[in-house]
Scaffold this active site. Structure first.
Site, short mmCIF file in Angstrom:
data_model
loop_
_atom_site.label_atom_id
_atom_site.label_comp_id
_atom_site.label_asym_id
_atom_site.label_seq_id
_atom_site.Cartn_x
_atom_site.Cartn_y
_atom_site.Cartn_z
N TYR A 50 0.87 -1.35 0.03
CA TYR A 50 -0.20 -0.22 -0.01
C TYR A 50 0.79 1.20 0.12
CZ TYR A 50 -4.39 -2.57 0.79
OH TYR A 50 -5.60 -3.26 0.73
N HIS A 116 -9.23 -6.93 -1.96
CA HIS A 116 -8.41 -6.06 -2.97
C HIS A 116 -8.22 -6.71 -4.21
CE1 HIS A 116 -5.00 -3.86 -4.19
NE2 HIS A 116 -4.59 -4.82 -4.58
P1 DAT Z 1 -9.17 0.25 -3.82
O1 DAT Z 1 -9.08 -0.87 -2.73
O2 DAT Z 1 -10.58 0.21 -4.30
O3 DAT Z 1 -8.01 -0.03 -4.92
P2 DAT Z 1 -7.66 2.19 -2.68
O4 DAT Z 1 -6.28 1.78 -3.56
O5 DAT Z 1 -7.94 3.78 -2.88
O6 DAT Z 1 -9.06 1.45 -2.83
O7 DAT Z 1 -7.49 2.05 -1.17
C1 DAT Z 1 -6.86 1.19 -0.48
C2 DAT Z 1 -7.64 0.76 0.69
O8 DAT Z 1 -7.88 1.71 1.72
C3 DAT Z 1 -9.35 0.57 0.42
O9 DAT Z 1 -9.40 -0.52 0.06
C4 DAT Z 1 -9.74 0.74 2.12
C5 DAT Z 1 -8.64 1.64 2.64
N1 DAT Z 1 -9.22 3.26 2.20
C6 DAT Z 1 -9.44 4.03 1.21
N2 DAT Z 1 -9.94 5.34 1.39
C7 DAT Z 1 -10.25 5.00 2.68
C8 DAT Z 1 -10.75 6.04 3.50
N3 DAT Z 1 -11.37 7.41 3.12
N4 DAT Z 1 -11.15 5.66 4.86
C9 DAT Z 1 -10.67 4.43 5.23
N5 DAT Z 1 -9.81 3.61 4.53
C10 DAT Z 1 -9.99 3.76 3.16
MG MG Z 2 -6.03 0.32 -4.69
#
Ligand code: DAT
Ligand code: MG
Length: 153
Positions: A50, A116
């Site tokens: 991440y 994920h």
């Molecule tokens: P995705 O899992 O759809 O690729 P992402 O890469 O933007 O989404 O974010 C990774 C993870 O982080 C997501 O699955 C859950 C967490 N996350 C994202 N945005 C968040 C938020 N605003 N508050 C809390 N957790 C969040």
């Molecule tokens: Mg993502």
């Protein structure tokens, strides 16, 4: 074009007994499961996976959550696998995800969105390399694939 994507059932998916349901949906869609393992990810691995979210307000919570229990890591292969899997999963926030998607049907909290899936072929390659060795990806053909689409092969 044929792609391989990285999918991970997160600790909430495992604790809620949704491992079979997630696999069922991807398998029934027609994608080919080419690697699968259960593991508990280290803080170091979570940081690498991440890394693009480092510094965001939810980052520390995400690190704690993703390392809180076992996850199921998988590689799925098929035509446009990366975008197809994102569609089967639904958008990041389960409260906004439409019914019929995994997140839309089973989630409510953005921090606990069950699964994920890689967001691009480039991320897929990076994530697959992080979780699997080349030998752990087992290729084969499902019996109907030769008759469906040229680009599945
Ligand atoms: P995705 O899992 O759809 O690729 P992402 O890469 O933007 O989404 O974010 C990774 C993870 O982080 C997501 O699955 C859950 C967490 N996350 C994202 N945005 C968040 C938020 N605003 N508050 C809390 N957790 C969040
Ligand atoms: Mg993502």
């Amino acid at each position: 074009m044929r792609e391989t994507s990285f999918v991970m059932i997160k600790p909430d998916g495992v604790q809620r007994g949704l491992v079979g349901e997630v696999i069922r949906r991807l398998e029934a869609k027609g994608l080919r499961l080419v690697a699968l393992k259960m593991l508990r990810i280290s803080r170091e691995m979570a940081e690498t996976h991440y890394r693009e979210h480092q510094g965001k307000p939810f980052y520390e919570g995400l690190m704690d959550f993703i390392t809180s229990g076992p996850v199921v890591a998988m590689a799925w292969r098929g035509p446009k696998a990366v975008s197809v899997i994102r569609k089967v999963m639904g958008p990041t926030d389960p409260a906004e995800a439409p019914p019929g998607t995994i997140r839309g049907d089973y989630g409510l909290d953005v921090g606990q969105n069950i699964v994920h899936g890689s967001d691009s072929p480039e991320s897929a390659q990076r994530e697959l390399d992080l979780f699997f060795s080349t030998e752990e990806l087992v290729d084969y053909t499902r019996s109907l694939e030769p008759w469906v689409a040229e680009d599945f092969k």
